[in-house]
Write a protein that holds these residues in place. Structure first.
Motif, PDB file in Angstrom:
ATOM      1  N   MET A   1       0.846  -1.192   0.000  1.00  0.00           N
ATOM      2  CA  MET A   1       0.000   0.000   0.000  1.00  0.00           C
ATOM      3  C   MET A   1       0.881   1.240   0.000  1.00  0.00           C
ATOM      4  SD  MET A   1      -2.786   1.206   2.857  1.00  0.00           S
ATOM      5  CE  MET A   1      -3.395  -0.473   3.008  1.00  0.00           C
ATOM      6  N   THR A   2       0.585   2.196  -0.884  1.00  0.00           N
ATOM      7  CA  THR A   2       1.396   3.411  -0.966  1.00  0.00           C
ATOM      8  C   THR A   2       0.522   4.649  -0.837  1.00  0.00           C
ATOM      9  OG1 THR A   2       1.189   3.649  -3.372  1.00  0.00           O
ATOM     10  CG2 THR A   2       2.979   2.234  -2.565  1.00  0.00           C
ATOM     11  N   ILE A   3       1.167   5.760  -0.490  1.00  0.00           N
ATOM     12  CA  ILE A   3       0.461   7.049  -0.415  1.00  0.00           C
ATOM     13  C   ILE A   3      -0.116   7.396  -1.784  1.00  0.00           C
ATOM     14  CG2 ILE A   3       0.731   9.528  -0.021  1.00  0.00           C
ATOM     15  CD1 ILE A   3       0.883   7.959   2.537  1.00  0.00           C
ATOM     16  N   THR A   4       0.657   7.102  -2.830  1.00  0.00           N
ATOM     17  CA  THR A   4       0.190   7.412  -4.192  1.00  0.00           C
ATOM     18  C   THR A   4      -1.092   6.661  -4.517  1.00  0.00           C
ATOM     19  OG1 THR A   4       2.451   7.815  -4.948  1.00  0.00           O
ATOM     20  CG2 THR A   4       0.797   7.354  -6.637  1.00  0.00           C
ATOM     21  N   GLN A   5      -1.164   5.394  -4.155  1.00  0.00           N
ATOM     22  CA  GLN A   5      -2.398   4.626  -4.393  1.00  0.00           C
ATOM     23  C   GLN A   5      -3.583   5.254  -3.661  1.00  0.00           C
ATOM     24  OE1 GLN A   5      -1.011   0.793  -3.043  1.00  0.00           O
ATOM     25  NE2 GLN A   5      -0.696   0.027  -5.137  1.00  0.00           N
ATOM     26  N   LEU A   6      -3.360   5.676  -2.436  1.00  0.00           N
ATOM     27  CA  LEU A   6      -4.436   6.294  -1.657  1.00  0.00           C
ATOM     28  C   LEU A   6      -4.859   7.631  -2.282  1.00  0.00           C
ATOM     29  CD1 LEU A   6      -3.239   5.571   1.995  1.00  0.00           C
ATOM     30  CD2 LEU A   6      -4.899   4.301   0.626  1.00  0.00           C
ATOM     31  N   GLN A   7      -3.882   8.370  -2.818  1.00  0.00           N
ATOM     32  CA  GLN A   7      -4.211   9.626  -3.504  1.00  0.00           C
ATOM     33  C   GLN A   7      -5.089   9.361  -4.726  1.00  0.00           C
ATOM     34  OE1 GLN A   7      -0.148  10.937  -4.085  1.00  0.00           O
ATOM     35  NE2 GLN A   7      -0.337  12.518  -2.505  1.00  0.00           N
ATOM     36  N   TYR A   8      -4.782   8.291  -5.463  1.00  0.00           N
ATOM     37  CA  TYR A   8      -5.592   7.944  -6.636  1.00  0.00           C
ATOM     38  C   TYR A   8      -7.009   7.545  -6.221  1.00  0.00           C
ATOM     39  CZ  TYR A   8      -1.213   7.788  -9.348  1.00  0.00           C
ATOM     40  OH  TYR A   8      -0.023   8.106  -9.965  1.00  0.00           O
ATOM     41  N   LEU A  39      -4.185  -2.141  -5.207  1.00  0.00           N
ATOM     42  CA  LEU A  39      -4.559  -1.901  -3.815  1.00  0.00           C
ATOM     43  C   LEU A  39      -5.749  -2.776  -3.420  1.00  0.00           C
ATOM     44  CD1 LEU A  39      -4.231  -0.342  -1.169  1.00  0.00           C
ATOM     45  CD2 LEU A  39      -5.672   1.465  -2.138  1.00  0.00           C
ATOM     46  N   GLU A  40      -6.736  -2.860  -4.325  1.00  0.00           N
ATOM     47  CA  GLU A  40      -7.908  -3.698  -4.041  1.00  0.00           C
ATOM     48  C   GLU A  40      -7.505  -5.171  -3.886  1.00  0.00           C
ATOM     49  OE1 GLU A  40     -11.683  -1.407  -6.089  1.00  0.00           O
ATOM     50  OE2 GLU A  40     -10.303  -2.481  -7.413  1.00  0.00           O
ATOM     51  N   GLU A  41      -6.582  -5.619  -4.727  1.00  0.00           N
ATOM     52  CA  GLU A  41      -6.121  -7.010  -4.636  1.00  0.00           C
ATOM     53  C   GLU A  41      -5.378  -7.253  -3.327  1.00  0.00           C
ATOM     54  OE1 GLU A  41      -3.792  -7.484  -8.145  1.00  0.00           O
ATOM     55  OE2 GLU A  41      -5.537  -7.715  -9.483  1.00  0.00           O
ATOM     56  N   GLU A  42      -4.573  -6.283  -2.919  1.00  0.00           N
ATOM     57  CA  GLU A  42      -3.831  -6.410  -1.661  1.00  0.00           C
ATOM     58  C   GLU A  42      -4.785  -6.484  -0.468  1.00  0.00           C
ATOM     59  OE1 GLU A  42      -0.798  -3.776   1.149  1.00  0.00           O
ATOM     60  OE2 GLU A  42      -0.921  -3.341  -1.002  1.00  0.00           O
ATOM     61  N   LEU A  43      -5.848  -5.671  -0.516  1.00  0.00           N
ATOM     62  CA  LEU A  43      -6.795  -5.628   0.593  1.00  0.00           C
ATOM     63  C   LEU A  43      -7.838  -6.743   0.515  1.00  0.00           C
ATOM     64  CD1 LEU A  43      -7.431  -1.766   0.740  1.00  0.00           C
ATOM     65  CD2 LEU A  43      -5.980  -3.120   2.262  1.00  0.00           C
ATOM     66  N   GLY A  44      -8.029  -7.281  -0.682  1.00  0.00           N
ATOM     67  CA  GLY A  44      -9.013  -8.341  -0.867  1.00  0.00           C
ATOM     68  C   GLY A  44     -10.449  -7.851  -0.880  1.00  0.00           C
ATOM     69  N   THR A  58     -18.125   1.312  -2.646  1.00  0.00           N
ATOM     70  CA  THR A  58     -18.776   0.217  -1.943  1.00  0.00           C
ATOM     71  C   THR A  58     -18.869   0.605  -0.460  1.00  0.00           C
ATOM     72  OG1 THR A  58     -16.665  -0.866  -1.506  1.00  0.00           O
ATOM     73  CG2 THR A  58     -17.813  -1.472  -3.539  1.00  0.00           C
ATOM     74  N   ASP A  59     -19.552  -0.193   0.329  1.00  0.00           N
ATOM     75  CA  ASP A  59     -19.676   0.119   1.755  1.00  0.00           C
ATOM     76  C   ASP A  59     -18.314   0.164   2.425  1.00  0.00           C
ATOM     77  OD1 ASP A  59     -22.391   0.298   1.540  1.00  0.00           O
ATOM     78  OD2 ASP A  59     -22.795  -1.739   2.247  1.00  0.00           O
ATOM     79  N   VAL A  60     -17.486  -0.846   2.145  1.00  0.00           N
ATOM     80  CA  VAL A  60     -16.156  -0.854   2.744  1.00  0.00           C
ATOM     81  C   VAL A  60     -15.277   0.227   2.111  1.00  0.00           C
ATOM     82  CG1 VAL A  60     -15.120  -2.550   1.155  1.00  0.00           C
ATOM     83  CG2 VAL A  60     -14.253  -2.339   3.508  1.00  0.00           C
ATOM     84  N   GLY A  61     -15.549   0.548   0.836  1.00  0.00           N
ATOM     85  CA  GLY A  61     -14.814   1.607   0.154  1.00  0.00           C
ATOM     86  C   GLY A  61     -15.011   2.967   0.821  1.00  0.00           C
ATOM     87  N   THR A  62     -16.214   3.198   1.308  1.00  0.00           N
ATOM     88  CA  THR A  62     -16.511   4.458   2.006  1.00  0.00           C
ATOM     89  C   THR A  62     -15.634   4.591   3.243  1.00  0.00           C
ATOM     90  OG1 THR A  62     -18.801   4.429   1.227  1.00  0.00           O
ATOM     91  CG2 THR A  62     -18.317   5.801   3.150  1.00  0.00           C
ATOM     92  N   LYS A  63     -15.482   3.500   3.987  1.00  0.00           N
ATOM     93  CA  LYS A  63     -14.652   3.518   5.189  1.00  0.00           C
ATOM     94  C   LYS A  63     -13.173   3.674   4.844  1.00  0.00           C
ATOM     95  CE  LYS A  63     -17.944   0.639   7.740  1.00  0.00           C
ATOM     96  NZ  LYS A  63     -18.182  -0.668   8.414  1.00  0.00           N
ATOM     97  N   ILE A  64     -12.772   3.036   3.753  1.00  0.00           N
ATOM     98  CA  ILE A  64     -11.370   3.140   3.313  1.00  0.00           C
ATOM     99  C   ILE A  64     -11.039   4.571   2.918  1.00  0.00           C
ATOM    100  CG2 ILE A  64      -9.761   2.480   1.464  1.00  0.00           C
ATOM    101  CD1 ILE A  64     -11.072  -0.331   1.567  1.00  0.00           C
ATOM    102  N   VAL A  65     -11.957   5.217   2.207  1.00  0.00           N
ATOM    103  CA  VAL A  65     -11.728   6.602   1.762  1.00  0.00           C
ATOM    104  C   VAL A  65     -11.580   7.542   2.953  1.00  0.00           C
ATOM    105  CG1 VAL A  65     -12.884   8.591   0.691  1.00  0.00           C
ATOM    106  CG2 VAL A  65     -12.712   6.430  -0.541  1.00  0.00           C
TER     107      VAL A  65
END
Length: 313
Positions: A1-8, A39-44, A58-65
């Protein structure tokens, strides 16, 4: 997981479109999509539901964001820490200003500030109070100038000045012969107001609610600017209330229609706002010093009563 991925991820969450998010992130769309997929593959889990248009979290995507916002914002603060340590006053600084303050205050301090701090890339945007609060909390603004108190525990307020309300009452109005007026003299039914969404309007309403004759149904006319309200008042359509700095640009004949309040003068508190975790405090302090320096000679009222900009029930 990287900062760049989270920025995207945050870019797609904001724009709800991979192509637009890539454009705003200055990368190709395949690069952005591939990094998010990694990132999605890493997190499953799936962060985005790509079957919907526009793309939805997605529901979990909202929490991740929500967590990604915190992580990315904190990563930006590392450079702020280094800049402060070095005593460097420069870099990008995003400032929001409410519409009823921007046209009067900005010309007073901007030239001085740019001259004194040429290394600061000041990005200024006019925004209403609600947008400013959201952008401060989300990290899209470093600071803002707005009417206070706002009573938000996550936002700090540093008062800059207190700007009195001044009544603009044309000849022929029932109050035109009053040398000074009091809040009890006001009748919301003949006050021209800024349109909904301006905190100055809420301040006027809060001031008038002290009057037992207040009635929401009495609103007659709302306008988008103080200049328009002055012109409508000149046409005999009522009176209006103006922030003090706006009265300085009136013509000499129009200034004859200004009526001040009995002390304590009702006033709005204008403050510099920033997130409680903001680290660009050296720039915030520089901004506050410059503004305080230019405003000190412009507003000399001492005995004031602060009127809340928050809409009361």
């Amino acid at each position: 997981m990287t900062i760049t991925q989270l920025q995207y991820v945050l870019a797609v969450a904001e724009h709800k479109n991979f192509t637009l998010a890539a454009d705003k992130s200055f990368v190709t769309q395949p690069t952005l999509s591939m990094q998010i997929q990694k990132l999605e593959e890493e997190l499953g889990v799936l962060i985005f539901d790509r079957s919907k248009k526009p793309i939805q979290l997605t529901d979990v995507g909202t929490k991740i964001v929500e967590q990604a916002k915190n992580i990315v914002n904190e990563s930006y603060r590392i450079k702020d820490i280094v800049d402060q340590q070095k005593g460097y006053i420069g870099g990008e600084f995003k400032l929001g200003i409410i519409p009823t303050v921007m046209p009067t205050l900005l010309p007073m301090f901007l030239k001085n500030f740019i001259k004194k701090y040429p290394k600061i890339n000041l990005k200024i945007e006019e925004q209403n109070t609600e947008t400013i609060i959201n952008n401060l909390l989300d990290g899209h603004l470093d600071a803002a100038i707005a009417a206070t108190p706002l009573q938000n525990e996550n936002i700090k307020e540093r008062p800059l000045y207190y700007e009195p309300f001044v009544a603009y009452i044309p000849n022929g109005h029932r109050l035109s012969q009053n040398k000074k007026i009091e809040s009890k003299d006001l009748d919301i039914g003949d006050i021209l107001l800024l349109e909904d969404g301006h905190c100055f309007t809420d301040g006027v309403i809060n001031l008038c609610k002290a009057n037992k004759h207040f009635n929401d149904e009495h609103f007659q006319l709302q306008s988008g600017s103080f200049e328009t309200m002055v012109k409508l008042a000149n046409e005999g359509l009522g009176m209006t209330l103006l922030p003090y700095l706006h009265t300085l640009d009136l013509s000499e004949s129009e200034k004859q229609n200004l009526h001040y309040f009995e002390e304590p003068n009702p006033a709005r508190e204008i403050s510099l706002l920033f997130h409680k975790n903001e680290l660009k405090l050296h720039i915030i302090e520089a901004l506050r010093d410059v503004i305080s320096g230019v405003i000190r000679g412009a507003i000399t009222f001492q005995n004031v009563q602060i009127i809340s900009p928050v809409k009361s029930a």
